[in-house]
Design a protein around this motif. Structure first.
Motif, mmCIF file in Angstrom:
data_model
loop_
_atom_site.group_PDB
_atom_site.id
_atom_site.type_symbol
_atom_site.label_atom_id
_atom_site.label_comp_id
_atom_site.label_asym_id
_atom_site.label_seq_id
_atom_site.Cartn_x
_atom_site.Cartn_y
_atom_site.Cartn_z
ATOM 1 N N TRP A 8 0.835 -1.193 0.000
ATOM 2 C CA TRP A 8 0.000 0.000 0.000
ATOM 3 C C TRP A 8 0.877 1.253 0.000
ATOM 4 C CZ3 TRP A 8 -0.074 4.069 3.432
ATOM 5 C CH2 TRP A 8 -0.986 5.083 3.111
ATOM 6 N N GLU A 9 1.906 1.263 0.844
ATOM 7 C CA GLU A 9 2.793 2.429 0.897
ATOM 8 C C GLU A 9 3.417 2.707 -0.461
ATOM 9 O OE1 GLU A 9 5.654 2.613 4.182
ATOM 10 O OE2 GLU A 9 4.445 1.034 5.124
ATOM 11 N N HIS A 10 3.870 1.653 -1.135
ATOM 12 C CA HIS A 10 4.490 1.829 -2.456
ATOM 13 C C HIS A 10 3.483 2.384 -3.459
ATOM 14 C CE1 HIS A 10 8.133 -0.044 -1.117
ATOM 15 N NE2 HIS A 10 7.511 -1.168 -0.824
ATOM 16 N N CYS A 11 2.289 1.837 -3.462
ATOM 17 C CA CYS A 11 1.244 2.278 -4.391
ATOM 18 C C CYS A 11 0.836 3.721 -4.102
ATOM 19 C CB CYS A 11 0.033 1.353 -4.300
ATOM 20 S SG CYS A 11 -1.302 1.754 -5.454
ATOM 21 N N ASP A 33 0.030 2.920 -17.934
ATOM 22 C CA ASP A 33 0.327 1.503 -17.712
ATOM 23 C C ASP A 33 1.118 1.284 -16.427
ATOM 24 O OD1 ASP A 33 -1.100 0.440 -19.795
ATOM 25 O OD2 ASP A 33 0.598 0.370 -21.174
ATOM 26 N N GLN A 34 2.076 2.151 -16.156
ATOM 27 C CA GLN A 34 2.843 2.032 -14.913
ATOM 28 C C GLN A 34 1.910 2.193 -13.706
ATOM 29 O OE1 GLN A 34 5.946 1.089 -14.332
ATOM 30 N NE2 GLN A 34 5.777 1.376 -12.149
ATOM 31 N N ALA A 35 0.996 3.145 -13.785
ATOM 32 C CA ALA A 35 0.037 3.352 -12.696
ATOM 33 C C ALA A 35 -0.869 2.123 -12.536
ATOM 34 C CB ALA A 35 -0.789 4.605 -12.959
ATOM 35 N N ALA A 36 -1.315 1.560 -13.650
ATOM 36 C CA ALA A 36 -2.163 0.364 -13.592
ATOM 37 C C ALA A 36 -1.401 -0.816 -12.981
ATOM 38 C CB ALA A 36 -2.681 0.014 -14.983
ATOM 39 N N LEU A 37 -0.123 -0.931 -13.299
ATOM 40 C CA LEU A 37 0.704 -1.991 -12.705
ATOM 41 C C LEU A 37 0.846 -1.792 -11.195
ATOM 42 C CD1 LEU A 37 3.524 -2.416 -15.362
ATOM 43 C CD2 LEU A 37 2.087 -4.249 -14.441
ATOM 44 N N GLN A 38 1.103 -0.562 -10.782
ATOM 45 C CA GLN A 38 1.217 -0.267 -9.351
ATOM 46 C C GLN A 38 -0.066 -0.658 -8.621
ATOM 47 O OE1 GLN A 38 3.651 0.981 -7.390
ATOM 48 N NE2 GLN A 38 5.161 1.331 -8.998
ATOM 49 N N LEU A 39 -1.189 -0.243 -9.195
ATOM 50 C CA LEU A 39 -2.484 -0.540 -8.587
ATOM 51 C C LEU A 39 -2.736 -2.045 -8.555
ATOM 52 C CD1 LEU A 39 -5.086 0.576 -7.355
ATOM 53 C CD2 LEU A 39 -5.995 0.775 -9.689
ATOM 54 N N LEU A 80 -8.222 3.953 -1.424
ATOM 55 C CA LEU A 80 -7.160 4.040 -0.419
ATOM 56 C C LEU A 80 -5.784 4.095 -1.075
ATOM 57 C CD1 LEU A 80 -6.353 3.933 2.616
ATOM 58 C CD2 LEU A 80 -6.268 1.444 2.368
ATOM 59 N N GLY A 81 -5.576 3.307 -2.103
ATOM 60 C CA GLY A 81 -4.268 3.249 -2.761
ATOM 61 C C GLY A 81 -3.960 4.411 -3.674
ATOM 62 N N THR A 82 -4.958 5.202 -4.033
ATOM 63 C CA THR A 82 -4.740 6.302 -4.978
ATOM 64 C C THR A 82 -4.825 7.658 -4.281
ATOM 65 O OG1 THR A 82 -7.073 6.196 -5.672
ATOM 66 C CG2 THR A 82 -5.472 4.979 -7.000
ATOM 67 N N CYS A 83 -6.020 8.083 -3.928
ATOM 68 C CA CYS A 83 -6.162 9.406 -3.304
ATOM 69 C C CYS A 83 -6.417 9.330 -1.802
ATOM 70 C CB CYS A 83 -7.225 10.236 -4.006
ATOM 71 S SG CYS A 83 -8.816 9.441 -4.182
ATOM 72 N N CYS A 84 -6.609 8.157 -1.277
ATOM 73 C CA CYS A 84 -6.631 7.891 0.168
ATOM 74 C C CYS A 84 -7.672 8.698 0.949
ATOM 75 C CB CYS A 84 -5.237 8.112 0.757
ATOM 76 S SG CYS A 84 -5.015 7.328 2.355
#
Length: 190
Positions: free
Chosen positions: A24-27, A44-50, A140-144
């Protein structure tokens, strides 16, 4: 018991920098660093992170429609969270300001948008709609601005006397009220 002490009691003091709970911290750090403007260029990088964060937090289990798809299933969600109508959600520390209640319609719109972003994949897989757990873990993982409504949170929330039946404006209001009270107590105790 404070929230920090409860977390340490559950997870321990040293998870290590490679522990799956750190995903979660990394994302979240990635999304906060790149901001909405950078999401479109790095879709694509954002989609991979998620995707990796969601997988490590149990959202790619056998019953999930996500299990049948590559990380590209998240592209529409990335586009959605990057929309300018959600800029205020990225800027707010949900619960710190007395005006945060004005953000509830935006949070609701984001929830609806996430459900709609996955509709083609859910329908193709003849699966149930995206769960409240999936939607809140994405937020939570994006804008929290919401907690992940998994069984741990829901059980804890209920044990504190709050009701939870499903993700709606009333629930968002209760979470905001709880977050505001925690924030106000921490300010008073400084």
């Amino acid at each position: 018991m404070s929230i920090h002490r409860a977390i340490v009691a559950y997870y321990g003091n040293d998870l290590g920098k490679h522990h799956r709970y750190r995903s979660w911290e990394h994302c979240y750090s990635y999304f906060q660093r790149i901001k909405p403007d950078g999401l479109v260029a790095n879709r694509d990088q954002a989609a991979l992170q998620l995707a990796f964060y969601l997988a490590s937090w149990g959202m790619y289990r056998g019953s999930s429609f996500l299990l049948q798809y590559a990380y590209t299933v998240h592209r529409r969600v990335i586009d959605l969270v990057a929309e300018t109508c959600f800029d205020d959600l990225w800027k707010a520390n949900f619960g710190e300001s007395e005006t945060d209640g004005q953000l509830i319609p935006q949070v609701s719109e984001l929830i609806t948008g996430i459900r709609q972003a996955y509709e083609p994949f859910v329908a193709a897989n003849r699966s149930a709609q995206p769960t409240d757990t999936l939607i809140t873990k994405i937020i939570l993982g994006t804008c929290c601005c919401l907690p992940a409504c998994d069984r741990y949170f829901v059980d804890g929330f209920k044990s504190e006397g709050f009701k939870y039946s499903y993700l709606n404006d009333y629930f968002i209001e209760r979470v905001l009220g709880f977050a505001s009270s925690i924030f106000q107590n921490s300010v008073r105790n400084r």
